[in-house]
Design a protein around this motif. Structure first.
Motif, PDB file in Angstrom:
ATOM      1  N   LEU A 166      -7.116  -4.783   6.511  1.00 17.84           N
ATOM      2  CA  LEU A 166      -6.943  -3.581   7.317  1.00 17.84           C
ATOM      3  C   LEU A 166      -5.697  -2.811   6.882  1.00 17.84           C
ATOM      4  CD1 LEU A 166      -7.775  -1.801   9.735  1.00 17.84           C
ATOM      5  CD2 LEU A 166      -6.417  -3.335  11.194  1.00 17.84           C
ATOM      6  N   PHE A 167      -4.598  -3.518   6.685  1.00 24.88           N
ATOM      7  CA  PHE A 167      -3.371  -2.861   6.240  1.00 24.88           C
ATOM      8  C   PHE A 167      -3.548  -2.262   4.842  1.00 24.88           C
ATOM      9  CE2 PHE A 167      -1.138  -5.670   9.382  1.00 24.88           C
ATOM     10  CZ  PHE A 167      -0.532  -4.648  10.102  1.00 24.88           C
ATOM     11  N   CYS A 168      -4.208  -3.011   3.944  1.00 26.67           N
ATOM     12  CA  CYS A 168      -4.382  -2.531   2.574  1.00 26.67           C
ATOM     13  C   CYS A 168      -5.279  -1.297   2.510  1.00 26.67           C
ATOM     14  CB  CYS A 168      -4.975  -3.641   1.699  1.00 26.67           C
ATOM     15  SG  CYS A 168      -3.828  -4.989   1.342  1.00 26.67           S
ATOM     16  N   GLU A 169      -6.262  -1.225   3.394  1.00 28.85           N
ATOM     17  CA  GLU A 169      -7.162  -0.077   3.422  1.00 28.85           C
ATOM     18  C   GLU A 169      -6.482   1.178   3.963  1.00 28.85           C
ATOM     19  OE1 GLU A 169     -11.600  -2.022   3.974  1.00 28.85           O
ATOM     20  OE2 GLU A 169     -10.353  -1.726   5.748  1.00 28.85           O
ATOM     21  N   HIS A 170      -5.386   0.967   4.713  1.00 28.74           N
ATOM     22  CA  HIS A 170      -4.702   2.100   5.338  1.00 28.74           C
ATOM     23  C   HIS A 170      -3.195   2.009   5.091  1.00 28.74           C
ATOM     24  CE1 HIS A 170      -8.448   2.995   7.492  1.00 28.74           C
ATOM     25  NE2 HIS A 170      -8.529   1.707   7.710  1.00 28.74           N
TER      26      HIS A 170
END
Length: 233
Positions: A166-170
């Motif tokens: 989730l963090f890597c996608e955003h």
């Protein structure tokens, strides 16, 4: 398109196997079949699917619950299979993220025809193409569900993987604890602050040189957490 990986989940083995056979006959060779939500979750963690065919009534969870898990990690099409034929049931299916709702009994060739339409749309879309996220000393491969830190593969639990993804996608986006709990655990109403903190700490222990002085996964005081972009390659 026929190399696309498909997941079929139905507790009626005869139906699940029949769906697999018809996809195979149409040239789709990468079809994974399982008979419970628990089996499906395990496969979802290991593989990246271009189509999910999910029975609404599973022995351990509803198809709707499983769909919410799928939607946290993928934008790929979801087909619900169900003996429930009312308009209200169909509407509920679409509300829970379905791209199509197919009632039992169904014509398997119709299922494949609808699947081809959705696969063409999904695979031709420019979105969801990125699968490897690189941030300085670590990379996350979404296809392999694999974290590599300075060239070494580092194991992740299911929740740690989905949280880091989730963090890597955003990158650069701040997520509150409520948002993280809802996106990864599924329901912020039962949120435990300590759960988020423990998982953030575990991720930092895996990706940071010094977890006590994080360079990547930062705390935004009074708001939440974000993955900073400064080190991104």
């Amino acid at each position: 398109m026929k190399k696309a990986r498909i997941l079929v989940v139905d507790d009626e083995q005869s139906i699940a196997d029949m769906v697999e056979i018809i996809f195979n006959k149409e040239g789709f060779s990468n079809v994974d079949v399982c008979y419970s939500a628990a089996e499906a979750e395990s496969l979802l963690f290991k593989n990246r699917y271009a189509l999910h065919v999910v029975d609404v009534m599973l022995p351990d969870k509803t198809g709707y619950e499983l769909a919410s898990i799928i939607r946290r990690i993928s934008k790929a099409p979801i087909f619900f299979l169900s003996a429930k034929t009312s308009d209200a049931d169909k509407l509920r299916g679409f509300i829970h993220g379905a791209d199509d709702y197919i009632t039992k009994p169904f014509n398997p060739l119709e299922l494949v025809a609808r699947a081809k339409v959705q696969l063409n749309r999904y695979l031709d879309s420019p979105t969801d193409k990125k699968t490897v996220y690189e941030f300085g000393r670590f990379q996350l491969d979404a296809n392999a569900a694999e974290l590599v830190v300075e060239g070494e593969v580092v194991p992740l639990t299911n929740k740690l993987y989905h949280l880091l993804l989730l963090f890597c996608e955003h990158p650069g986006q701040v997520f509150s604890k409520d948002q993280l709990y809802e996106r990864v655990w599924g329901d912020s109403s039962f949120m435990d602050d300590n759960t988020i903190m423990v998982h953030i700490r575990k991720i930092r222990e895996k990706i940071e040189k010094d977890p006590s002085k994080p360079e990547y996964l930062k705390t935004v005081r009074g708001i939440g957490y974000k993955l900073v972009t400064g080190e991104k390659k």
